[in-house]
Design a protein around this motif. Structure first.
Motif, PDB file in Angstrom:
ATOM      1  N   SER A 220      47.018  34.043  30.488  1.00 48.67           N
ATOM      2  CA  SER A 220      45.620  34.490  30.681  1.00 48.67           C
ATOM      3  C   SER A 220      45.573  35.656  31.661  1.00 48.67           C
ATOM      4  O   SER A 220      44.873  36.650  31.437  1.00 48.67           O
ATOM      5  N   THR A 223      46.836  38.874  30.019  1.00 51.19           N
ATOM      6  CA  THR A 223      46.225  39.432  28.804  1.00 51.19           C
ATOM      7  C   THR A 223      44.699  39.488  28.774  1.00 51.19           C
ATOM      8  O   THR A 223      44.150  40.202  27.955  1.00 51.19           O
ATOM      9  N   GLU A 224      44.010  38.736  29.625  1.00 48.58           N
ATOM     10  CA  GLU A 224      42.557  38.638  29.464  1.00 48.58           C
ATOM     11  C   GLU A 224      41.816  39.605  30.393  1.00 48.58           C
ATOM     12  O   GLU A 224      41.503  39.282  31.541  1.00 48.58           O
ATOM     13  N   GLU A 226      38.912  40.706  31.405  1.00 53.33           N
ATOM     14  CA  GLU A 226      37.483  40.371  31.314  1.00 53.33           C
ATOM     15  C   GLU A 226      36.587  41.170  32.260  1.00 53.33           C
ATOM     16  O   GLU A 226      35.462  41.504  31.912  1.00 53.33           O
ATOM     17  N   PRO A 257      41.223  38.015  34.172  1.00 54.18           N
ATOM     18  CA  PRO A 257      40.329  36.890  33.863  1.00 54.18           C
ATOM     19  C   PRO A 257      39.418  36.534  35.046  1.00 54.18           C
ATOM     20  O   PRO A 257      39.886  36.374  36.178  1.00 54.18           O
ATOM     21  N   ASP A 328      39.619  27.936  33.871  1.00 51.24           N
ATOM     22  CA  ASP A 328      40.611  28.914  34.352  1.00 51.24           C
ATOM     23  C   ASP A 328      40.685  28.866  35.884  1.00 51.24           C
ATOM     24  O   ASP A 328      41.774  28.853  36.464  1.00 51.24           O
TER      25      ASP A 328
END
Ligand code: ADP
Ligand SMILES: CSC[C@H]1O[C@H](OP(=O)(O)O)[C@H](O)[C@@H]1O
Length: 394
Positions: A220, A223-224, A226, A257, A328
């Protein structure tokens, strides 16, 4: 505000004073003094003061290596620009919760900012028993506003992706990927712990289900993209008093994230709470509860009032997003607790406990709490359930 260029040279007290004089911040002829006050792992921090007027300035300069290790660990100077730009970007949404930036210099890798010496680093204050009544409401607000406003829920996708490129921060992210998400879960040379923790640590290295969940959390983080994170929101990155809160040091900022910033702050509160007893412990537990409460309610209000996402009013979507952030955050908090106990960079809340038996006992409990938060994060529906787990383990 000025932005200039020159080739890199580390500042000295003398050149820091000359720099301060050139900024026309102090009155002409003021007798300035400089003191290097950096106590972090990475950078120099010069405090420039005019004894007569009491005015002060902070000049933070990145070194081409990590201060805590030395020249054998080269580190990009670009982190200074990332930090200054993150302070400015986050300052658009929470000007009252970050220091003002007065000048930056990309080549010399320095940021000149507001002197916050009238406040105390929250970690230090908390260790000496302070309660900081505004801390969780302010940080909950800081988290919701900075993260919401830099996300796809508030920005045009072109602007969001432009910011994600501007805040690409691979070297600093690699530090987090290694020190928080990888090394503590393996027998790695960067780890650092007392021999009395060997059995507990080996149990982590041999715990397959725990490592699988840590791997998912690392994915996470990798790659995330946000929102624009602070990237290292521990209590040593926060100045506080009874009435004020200011967040400093976002040099690890990048698009990641949302739960990461929330989780790091919660973990550092947990690491403090377990060292306390009675009413003093309760005060920190209430901060844990209130951080999530204020974060989720502010984020939810922003979603309703300022959200631009086409699916914003689709039943259940906001709840799904908040639930994902919560899970998370709890997992990331677990990773932070483990790394602050056995990884390279510890926290004074635990290391500062002088009595060895108590220190080791608490560290074992913190490791168990970290493991439980990682593995059980999907079965902890509310912040009350998280607090109950922390209290059970400790
Ligand atoms: N704006 C500021 N005002 C006053 N002191 C500051 C300010 N910024 C940093 N400091 C001092 O310098 C220390 C290190 O700063 P920090 O930004 O955390 O550096 P590092 O990136 O090396 O961790 C802080 O703990 C604090 O004591
Ligand atoms: C060698 S960097 C270790 C550690 O230091 C950073 O924190 P800070 O600059 O606030 O002292 C960050 O948490 C890194 O993981």
């Amino acid at each position: 505000m000025t932005t200039t260029t020159q080739s890199y040279k580390a500042l000295t007290d003398e050149s820091a004073i000359a720099l301060a004089e050139s900024l026309n911040f102090f009155s002409q002829g003021a007798k300035l003094e400089s003191q290097e006050i950096g106590d972090g792992n990475l950078n120099y921090v010069f405090k420039i003061t005019d004894g007569e007027s009491g005015k002060g300035l902070i000049i933070k300069q990145a070194l081409p290596y990590a201060k805590v290790v030395g020249e054998s660990w080269p580190l990009t100077l670009k982190r200074a620009t990332i930090e200054a730009n993150a302070l400015k970007k986050h300052g658009e949404f929470v000007p009252e919760l970050v220091p003002a930036v007065y000048a930056t210099n990309e080549e010399l890798a320095f940021t000149v900012m507001e002197d916050l010496s009238h406040l105390t680093i929250a970690r230090e204050g908390l260790i000496s028993g302070e309660a900081y009544p505004k801390l969780s409401a302010d940080i909950g607000k800081y988290l919701a506003k900075t993260l919401f406003h830099t996300s796809d829920f508030a920005l045009h996708p072109f602007e969001k992706k432009r910011l994600a490129v501007e805040f690409s921060n691979p070297e600093l992210c690699k530090i987090t990927e290694d020190l928080i998400f990888t090394d503590p879960f393996f027998d790695h040379e960067t780890n650092d712990f007392e021999p009395e923790l060997q059995t507990a640590v080996e149990a982590i290295w041999n715990n397959g289900p725990l490592k699988l969940e840590a791997a998912k959390l690392k994915k996470s983080f990798l790659t995330e993209a946000e929102a624009l994170l602070h990237g290292d929101l521990h209590t040593g990155s926060i100045f506080a008093s009874e009435t004020e809160t200011k967040v400093i040091d976002p040099e690890f900022a990048f698009y990641g994230p949302i739960g990461f910033d929330v989780g790091l702050f919660l973990a550092n509160l947990i690491a403090q709470a377990v060292t306390r007893e009675g009413e003093k412990r309760e005060a920190v537990i209430r901060h844990i509860e209130n951080t999530w409460k204020v974060f989720s309610s502010t984020f939810s209000e922003l979603w309703e009032e300022k959200g631009i996402e086409a699916f914003k009013d689709t039943k259940g979507y906001k709840e799904f997003v908040l639930e994902k952030i919560f899970q998370d955050a709890i997992g990331f908090a677990g990773c932070e607790l483990i790394r602050r106990t056995i990884g390279l960079a510890h926290v004074k809340d635990l290391d500062g406990i002088e009595e060895p038996e108590r220190r080791i006992g608490l560290k074992k409990q913190v490791l168990q709490t970290g493991e439980a938060l990682i593995v059980k994060r999907k079965d902890l529906p509310t912040i009350a359930a998280v607090i109950a787990l922390v209290e059970e383990q400790n």
